[in-house]
Design a protein around this motif. Sequence first.
Motif, short mmCIF file in Angstrom:
data_model
loop_
_atom_site.label_atom_id
_atom_site.label_comp_id
_atom_site.label_asym_id
_atom_site.label_seq_id
_atom_site.Cartn_x
_atom_site.Cartn_y
_atom_site.Cartn_z
N VAL A 152 0.87 -1.18 0.00
CA VAL A 152 0.00 0.00 0.00
C VAL A 152 0.90 1.22 0.00
O VAL A 152 1.72 1.41 0.90
CB VAL A 152 -0.93 0.01 1.23
CG1 VAL A 152 -1.79 1.27 1.22
CG2 VAL A 152 -1.80 -1.22 1.25
N ALA A 153 0.79 2.05 -1.03
CA ALA A 153 1.63 3.24 -1.17
C ALA A 153 0.80 4.48 -0.83
O ALA A 153 -0.37 4.59 -1.23
CB ALA A 153 2.17 3.34 -2.59
N LEU A 154 1.40 5.40 -0.09
CA LEU A 154 0.73 6.63 0.32
C LEU A 154 1.58 7.83 -0.09
O LEU A 154 2.82 7.78 -0.01
CB LEU A 154 0.51 6.68 1.83
CG LEU A 154 -0.25 5.54 2.50
CD1 LEU A 154 0.71 4.41 2.90
CD2 LEU A 154 -1.02 6.01 3.71
N THR A 155 0.93 8.90 -0.51
CA THR A 155 1.64 10.13 -0.81
C THR A 155 0.65 11.28 -0.79
O THR A 155 -0.56 11.09 -0.62
CB THR A 155 2.36 10.05 -2.16
OG1 THR A 155 3.27 11.14 -2.28
CG2 THR A 155 1.38 10.10 -3.33
N ALA A 156 1.19 12.51 -0.93
CA ALA A 156 0.36 13.71 -1.04
C ALA A 156 0.23 14.09 -2.52
O ALA A 156 1.13 13.82 -3.32
CB ALA A 156 0.97 14.86 -0.25
N GLN A 157 -0.86 14.73 -2.85
CA GLN A 157 -1.16 15.02 -4.24
C GLN A 157 -0.09 15.87 -4.91
O GLN A 157 0.25 15.68 -6.08
CB GLN A 157 -2.52 15.73 -4.33
CG GLN A 157 -3.00 15.96 -5.75
CD GLN A 157 -4.41 16.54 -5.77
OE1 GLN A 157 -4.98 16.84 -4.72
NE2 GLN A 157 -4.99 16.66 -6.95
N TYR A 158 0.49 16.83 -4.14
CA TYR A 158 1.45 17.75 -4.73
C TYR A 158 2.83 17.63 -4.09
O TYR A 158 3.58 18.61 -4.02
CB TYR A 158 0.93 19.18 -4.61
CG TYR A 158 -0.41 19.38 -5.29
CD1 TYR A 158 -0.53 19.29 -6.67
CD2 TYR A 158 -1.56 19.63 -4.53
CE1 TYR A 158 -1.77 19.44 -7.28
CE2 TYR A 158 -2.79 19.79 -5.14
CZ TYR A 158 -2.89 19.70 -6.52
OH TYR A 158 -4.11 19.85 -7.13
N ASP A 159 3.18 16.47 -3.62
CA ASP A 159 4.50 16.26 -3.01
C ASP A 159 5.54 16.22 -4.12
O ASP A 159 5.58 15.30 -4.93
CB ASP A 159 4.51 14.95 -2.23
CG ASP A 159 5.77 14.76 -1.40
OD1 ASP A 159 6.80 15.39 -1.72
OD2 ASP A 159 5.73 13.98 -0.43
N CYS A 173 6.75 -3.79 -7.54
CA CYS A 173 7.65 -4.43 -6.56
C CYS A 173 7.06 -5.67 -5.94
O CYS A 173 7.73 -6.35 -5.17
CB CYS A 173 8.00 -3.43 -5.45
SG CYS A 173 8.99 -2.02 -6.02
N THR A 174 5.80 -5.97 -6.24
CA THR A 174 5.16 -7.13 -5.62
C THR A 174 4.29 -7.87 -6.62
O THR A 174 3.70 -7.26 -7.53
CB THR A 174 4.32 -6.72 -4.40
OG1 THR A 174 3.79 -7.89 -3.77
CG2 THR A 174 3.17 -5.79 -4.80
N SER A 175 4.20 -9.16 -6.44
CA SER A 175 3.25 -9.96 -7.21
C SER A 175 1.91 -10.06 -6.48
O SER A 175 0.97 -10.67 -6.99
CB SER A 175 3.82 -11.37 -7.46
OG SER A 175 4.10 -12.01 -6.22
N GLY A 176 1.85 -9.47 -5.28
CA GLY A 176 0.61 -9.45 -4.50
C GLY A 176 -0.25 -8.24 -4.84
O GLY A 176 -0.05 -7.57 -5.85
N GLY A 177 -1.20 -7.94 -3.96
CA GLY A 177 -2.11 -6.83 -4.20
C GLY A 177 -1.41 -5.48 -4.03
O GLY A 177 -0.35 -5.37 -3.40
N PHE A 178 -2.03 -4.46 -4.60
CA PHE A 178 -1.47 -3.11 -4.51
C PHE A 178 -2.60 -2.10 -4.40
O PHE A 178 -3.63 -2.21 -5.06
CB PHE A 178 -0.63 -2.78 -5.74
CG PHE A 178 -0.11 -1.36 -5.76
CD1 PHE A 178 1.02 -1.02 -5.04
CD2 PHE A 178 -0.79 -0.36 -6.46
CE1 PHE A 178 1.49 0.29 -5.03
CE2 PHE A 178 -0.33 0.94 -6.46
CZ PHE A 178 0.81 1.27 -5.74
#
Length: 214
Positions: A152-159, A173-178
């Motif tokens: 699970v990737a998190l970021t800010a809209q304008y970072d 980076c993964t064969s699993g869920g994202f």
Amino acid sequence: MTHAHGRPPDGETTPDEVGLIQIRQPALQSSYRMICFPSSRNSPLCYLAMAELLLPTVELLVVQYPAMPAEEDLDPAARALLAGKVFEAVRGWADRPFALFGHRLGAELAYSVACRLERETYAAPLTLFVSGRTAPGHRGSLGPPALTCRVVALTAQYDRYAAPAGVRAWRRCTSGGFDLEVFPGAQGYLRSYRREVVNVVHDQLISLGEPDPE
């Protein structure tokens, strides 16, 4: 809720190198553990505040790094050395279902530790949360996915340091869920949207179902 410098059941941390802060509800057996990897500038206080919002069945373990430069980037050799030290410090804490949560530099360290846990032990994380960091090699080829766990990737809209396009590349980076979670603003969402971040953590853990009773 108790805060304690923790150590793994069958080993020791070395406080002059890598330390661990354990945050748990003493009256309740935790079902899950989340190991947090701050950025180099990130105070553990951020995660202590997050712990106040987590379900009491989620125990937090916060990594404390040794003295390091103020900047949030290390050269590859120094980063690999630090990741190795963190891996040795946390591997004994994989005695229950767990997730890893890394922010900025901590996201890269958490990824390195997750890869080693999957490769070298029988204890793979349920979920790897990577926050405020573009994926390694996001502009080129990564080769086969190194992980099988959910990312699970998190970021800010304008970072400007972690644009959503670069953060989205973690899916390779993964064969699993994202999943990708984008918060409003430029930075500071771990503070400004703390409750929403905690809800993301809860949703991911709960979606995996209740762990088997011990």
